[in-house]
Design a protein around this motif. Sequence first.
Motif, PDB file in Angstrom:
ATOM      1  N   LEU A  85      -5.227   9.645   7.072  1.00  0.00           N
ATOM      2  CA  LEU A  85      -5.251  10.120   5.694  1.00  0.00           C
ATOM      3  C   LEU A  85      -4.572  11.486   5.578  1.00  0.00           C
ATOM      4  N   GLN A  86      -4.798  12.333   6.539  1.00  0.00           N
ATOM      5  CA  GLN A  86      -4.153  13.644   6.535  1.00  0.00           C
ATOM      6  C   GLN A  86      -2.636  13.498   6.640  1.00  0.00           C
ATOM      7  N   TYR A  87      -2.193  12.571   7.477  1.00  0.00           N
ATOM      8  CA  TYR A  87      -0.758  12.336   7.640  1.00  0.00           C
ATOM      9  C   TYR A  87      -0.153  11.803   6.340  1.00  0.00           C
ATOM     10  N   ALA A  88      -0.879  10.849   5.717  1.00  0.00           N
ATOM     11  CA  ALA A  88      -0.385  10.277   4.458  1.00  0.00           C
ATOM     12  C   ALA A  88      -0.346  11.341   3.359  1.00  0.00           C
ATOM     13  N   THR A  89      -1.309  12.248   3.374  1.00  0.00           N
ATOM     14  CA  THR A  89      -1.349  13.327   2.384  1.00  0.00           C
ATOM     15  C   THR A  89      -0.157  14.270   2.563  1.00  0.00           C
ATOM     16  N   ASP A  90       0.115  14.572   3.826  1.00  0.00           N
ATOM     17  CA  ASP A  90       1.262  15.449   4.112  1.00  0.00           C
ATOM     18  C   ASP A  90       2.568  14.808   3.651  1.00  0.00           C
ATOM     19  N   LYS A  91       2.649  13.483   3.764  1.00  0.00           N
ATOM     20  CA  LYS A  91       3.857  12.757   3.374  1.00  0.00           C
ATOM     21  C   LYS A  91       3.868  12.397   1.883  1.00  0.00           C
ATOM     22  N   ARG A  92       2.737  12.688   1.213  1.00  0.00           N
ATOM     23  CA  ARG A  92       2.585  12.368  -0.211  1.00  0.00           C
ATOM     24  C   ARG A  92       2.790  10.880  -0.483  1.00  0.00           C
ATOM     25  N   ASP A  93       2.258  10.076   0.409  1.00  0.00           N
ATOM     26  CA  ASP A  93       2.333   8.612   0.278  1.00  0.00           C
ATOM     27  C   ASP A  93       1.125   8.165  -0.546  1.00  0.00           C
ATOM     28  N   THR A  94       1.262   8.119  -1.862  1.00  0.00           N
ATOM     29  CA  THR A  94       0.122   7.859  -2.748  1.00  0.00           C
ATOM     30  C   THR A  94      -0.541   6.505  -2.507  1.00  0.00           C
ATOM     31  N   ARG A 149      -0.625   4.774   0.298  1.00  0.00           N
ATOM     32  CA  ARG A 149      -1.353   4.856   1.561  1.00  0.00           C
ATOM     33  C   ARG A 149      -2.606   5.722   1.427  1.00  0.00           C
ATOM     34  N   ILE A 150      -2.485   6.782   0.655  1.00  0.00           N
ATOM     35  CA  ILE A 150      -3.641   7.669   0.434  1.00  0.00           C
ATOM     36  C   ILE A 150      -4.767   6.905  -0.243  1.00  0.00           C
ATOM     37  N   HIS A 151      -4.439   6.090  -1.232  1.00  0.00           N
ATOM     38  CA  HIS A 151      -5.458   5.304  -1.945  1.00  0.00           C
ATOM     39  C   HIS A 151      -6.162   4.329  -1.003  1.00  0.00           C
ATOM     40  N   ASP A 152      -5.377   3.599  -0.230  1.00  0.00           N
ATOM     41  CA  ASP A 152      -5.963   2.607   0.674  1.00  0.00           C
ATOM     42  C   ASP A 152      -6.841   3.260   1.749  1.00  0.00           C
ATOM     43  N   LEU A 153      -6.348   4.352   2.310  1.00  0.00           N
ATOM     44  CA  LEU A 153      -7.116   5.022   3.373  1.00  0.00           C
ATOM     45  C   LEU A 153      -8.371   5.679   2.822  1.00  0.00           C
ATOM     46  N   SER A 154      -8.296   6.238   1.644  1.00  0.00           N
ATOM     47  CA  SER A 154      -9.470   6.861   1.025  1.00  0.00           C
ATOM     48  C   SER A 154     -10.553   5.828   0.759  1.00  0.00           C
ATOM     49  N   LYS A 155     -10.145   4.670   0.280  1.00  0.00           N
ATOM     50  CA  LYS A 155     -11.103   3.595   0.031  1.00  0.00           C
ATOM     51  C   LYS A 155     -11.741   3.123   1.333  1.00  0.00           C
ATOM     52  N   ALA A 156     -10.911   2.928   2.367  1.00  0.00           N
ATOM     53  CA  ALA A 156     -11.438   2.489   3.664  1.00  0.00           C
ATOM     54  C   ALA A 156     -12.376   3.530   4.258  1.00  0.00           C
ATOM     55  N   LEU A 157     -12.047   4.803   4.084  1.00  0.00           N
ATOM     56  CA  LEU A 157     -12.886   5.880   4.610  1.00  0.00           C
ATOM     57  C   LEU A 157     -14.238   5.911   3.897  1.00  0.00           C
ATOM     58  N   HIS A 158     -14.213   5.761   2.579  1.00  0.00           N
ATOM     59  CA  HIS A 158     -15.450   5.748   1.795  1.00  0.00           C
ATOM     60  C   HIS A 158     -16.355   4.590   2.213  1.00  0.00           C
ATOM     61  N   GLU A 162     -18.520   2.978  17.660  1.00  0.00           N
ATOM     62  CA  GLU A 162     -17.165   2.502  17.407  1.00  0.00           C
ATOM     63  C   GLU A 162     -16.741   2.783  15.967  1.00  0.00           C
ATOM     64  N   LEU A 163     -17.693   2.650  15.035  1.00  0.00           N
ATOM     65  CA  LEU A 163     -17.389   2.948  13.633  1.00  0.00           C
ATOM     66  C   LEU A 163     -16.962   4.403  13.477  1.00  0.00           C
ATOM     67  N   ARG A 164     -17.664   5.310  14.146  1.00  0.00           N
ATOM     68  CA  ARG A 164     -17.343   6.741  14.020  1.00  0.00           C
ATOM     69  C   ARG A 164     -15.975   7.053  14.625  1.00  0.00           C
ATOM     70  N   LYS A 165     -15.612   6.353  15.676  1.00  0.00           N
ATOM     71  CA  LYS A 165     -14.268   6.532  16.230  1.00  0.00           C
ATOM     72  C   LYS A 165     -13.224   6.051  15.226  1.00  0.00           C
ATOM     73  N   TYR A 166     -13.515   4.944  14.586  1.00  0.00           N
ATOM     74  CA  TYR A 166     -12.610   4.396  13.571  1.00  0.00           C
ATOM     75  C   TYR A 166     -12.466   5.373  12.409  1.00  0.00           C
ATOM     76  N   ILE A 167     -13.580   5.982  11.981  1.00  0.00           N
ATOM     77  CA  ILE A 167     -13.547   6.950  10.885  1.00  0.00           C
ATOM     78  C   ILE A 167     -12.702   8.166  11.254  1.00  0.00           C
ATOM     79  N   THR A 168     -12.819   8.616  12.497  1.00  0.00           N
ATOM     80  CA  THR A 168     -12.009   9.741  12.962  1.00  0.00           C
ATOM     81  C   THR A 168     -10.521   9.425  12.837  1.00  0.00           C
ATOM     82  N   ASN A 169     -10.146   8.212  13.229  1.00  0.00           N
ATOM     83  CA  ASN A 169      -8.736   7.809  13.119  1.00  0.00           C
ATOM     84  C   ASN A 169      -8.294   7.686  11.661  1.00  0.00           C
TER      85      ASN A 169
END
Length: 377
Positions: A158-167, A169-178, A146-153
């Motif tokens: 994060l890719q979507y936030a990067t495309d939108k340049r939502d800084t 959101r990018i910070h929060d998602l990067s931290k959660a991913l790490h 389940e964790l790996r499925k969550y990481i995939t999402n």
Amino acid sequence: MYTSPSRICFFATCVAVVSTTAFAFTPMSPLPHQPTAFISSSPTIRSTSSSSNSNINLSYRSSLALMGASAAMPDGPGDWEKDQGSQSNRGSGRPQQHQQEDRKTPETPANFLPLESHPPSPQRLSRMENEAKAKSRFLHGDELIELRKYITNLKLDLQYATDKRDTGRIHDLSKALHESRNMDAEYVYANSLEMAEAAESEEEKMEWKNEAQEARECLPQYNLQGLWVGKYGDHGYEMVNVTYVGDTLIATKVTGDKNVPKGEITFTANLHPSAKGRGELDPIELSDMASKQWGHKHLPRFPGQGQVASEGFVNQQWMEGQLILVGEYFSFAWIPIGHQIFFGRPSAELTLKMLKQSKMADFGAVDKGSPNAELTL
């Protein structure tokens, strides 16, 4: 009939397959008894049954579905440990697939025990304590899936936030991913090895190597070392010793048969996270009934190579295989020929019996083709 490899029901598929025809082999029949044609590198399996004049061709993926539903799989841990009482079916000529249709489990020695039943040595106790501390960092089993499925999402978000340049959101998602990745021991193991390789100082390299080793010790696929016993069809129960060379698991026969003798490798598995073919092997997902019996919904698997040979250890060759973890047990499947062997830990008594039988066989005291034939099951 085709069953997706990632959603295999261990029993229903097998019953459906074996009910359509009588194969020249069964999932529990011994590889060494196969004619040379069956141990070729061809990705097909042909039926020579007298009940059918047509050849049956199974693709690798169909063979994989058969592997997942193999009759070599007991119904649950209790059936693996339970004494089956007699060997009435041995030598009776009754096809193994009929036993599966009757929902009977394979004959099993009474003294096969789950791993935790063995009194641990002081060294093992110390190791278990260290492992428990390290494992508190990581998720395991179904929670890890389940964790790996969550990481995939998270990565998609994060890719979507990067495309939108939502800084933000990018910070929060990067931290959660790490944080999420650091709960996956396999990711930490692979990442630490890469960081150690890139480290500029010996001190930094050693720190990353220690981190990798700590994560590795928490991975069940790297903790299978030692003796295991599995039923090699008509040859009976044979013992293998599991060792490791780097990320390669090696199973060597301690007792053997006329085709692949003791001292030879019976199979290997590449456990490296980035091993070739690993990304294509999603965990096998059990049915609800099977998952209740085994205590696991998902069974991890790893690419490997299984050895086969004709009598006299001639025409030996390697073929595609898979190592499948089943809680405290594991199985290995020879994919092209749909053959699978289920392994459990032997008790000390069974180990001594099998080693004695094997030694006696060297002097012709028992049938060399079946060194454990006289074991009391």
